[in-house]
Design a protein around this motif. Structure first.
Motif: not given
Length: 79
Positions: A65-79
Motif C-alpha cells: 500500500x505504501x509503495x502504491x501511494x508513493x507511486x501515485x504521489x510521484x505521478x501526481x507531482x509530474x502533472x
C-alpha cells in the motif's frame, strides 16, 4: 452571482456579525459562502469514505500500500 434573502435566528445572526466584526470576513455573505464551501467539502469526503468502506478489505500488505501511494504521489507531482 445570485442574490438570496434568508431569515436567521437571533443567535445565528449574532454569530455571523461576530465573524464579520473579527475582520476575518468582509461580510455576512462571505461567511455564508465559506460555510457552504466547507459543507460541500465535508460531503465529498463523506462520499469518498463511504465508497472506501463499501469497496471492502484490501489483500495488499502495508508495504504494498505504501509503495502504491508513493507511486501515485510521484505521478501526481509530474502533472
Amino acid at each position: 452571482m445570485s442574490r438570496q434573502s434568508i431569515s436567521l435566528t437571533r443567535p445565528n445572526d449574532e454569530w455571523l456579525k461576530e465573524q464579520v466584526k473579527s475582520e476575518e470576513f468582509a461580510s455576512k455573505s462571505e461567511v455564508i459562502n465559506d460555510l457552504i464551501r466547507k459543507a460541500r467539502e465535508v460531503e465529498q469526503i463523506r462520499k469518498k469514505l463511504i465508497a472506501a468502506e463499501e469497496s471492502g478489505l484490501s489483500g495488499k500488505t502495508p508495504a504494498q500500500i505504501r509503495t502504491d501511494v508513493k507511486t501515485r504521489l510521484k505521478n501526481a507531482a509530474k502533472i
